[in-house]
Design a protein around this motif. Structure first.
Motif: not given
Length: 129
Positions: A76-91
Motif C-alpha cells: 500500500n502507498w500512504a494515503g487517507e482513510m475516512q470512517l463514517e459512523f451512522s446509526r442504523d435500525e439494526n446497529g
C-alpha cells in the motif's frame, strides 16, 4: 537528507501524480450490532493498534466521521482513510473510504486494507463486555 535513487524516483513519481490529481479510491461498509459509541471506541482502538493517527473527527446530526492517514508498505502507498459512523435500525453502519494519491487504479491493496480495519473493529467489539 540525501535520497537513494529508487526513493527519489518514487517520491518524484508520487509528486507528479498528486499534481495531476491521480489517485485511487476504494470503499466498503459494514453493519455492527452495537451502539455508535461502542463502535467508534472500537474503531479508535483499532486505528491506534495499527499506529494510524486520527487527523480529525467531525460530528454531524446523523453521523460521525474520523479521518486518518494510512501508512505505506510494500503493498500500500500512504494515503487517507475516512470512517463514517451512522446509526442504523439494526446497529451502527461504518462506511470506510480510502484515497491513495498517485496509486494506479489497477494496483490492489486499498480494499484489503479496508477489510482488515473493519475486521479489526469487529474483533475489538467482541472483546467488549
Amino acid at each position: 537528507a540525501k535520497l537513494a535513487p529508487v526513493e527519489f524516483m518514487m517520491e518524484l513519481d508520487a509528486k507528479v501524480k498528486r499534481r495531476f490529481n491521480w489517485y485511487t479510491q476504494r470503499q466498503d461498509s459494514r453493519l455492527y450490532d452495537a451502539p455508535p459509541g461502542r463502535v467508534i471506541a472500537a474503531a479508535a482502538t483499532a486505528l491506534a493498534g495499527r499506529e494510524l493517527p486520527i487527523i480529525s473527527g467531525n460530528q454531524g446530526a446523523e453521523s460521525c466521521v474520523l479521518e486518518t492517514e494510512t501508512s505505506s508498505s510494500a503493498w500500500n502507498w500512504a494515503g487517507e482513510m475516512q470512517l463514517e459512523f451512522s446509526r442504523d435500525e439494526n446497529g451502527t453502519r461504518v462506511e470506510a473510504r480510502t484515497k491513495i494519491p498517485g496509486k494506479p487504479m489497477f494496483m490492489r491493496g486499498g480494499e484489503t486494507f479496508i477489510e482488515a480495519v473493519l475486521d479489526e473493529i469487529a474483533d475489538r467489539l467482541s472483546l467488549q463486555p
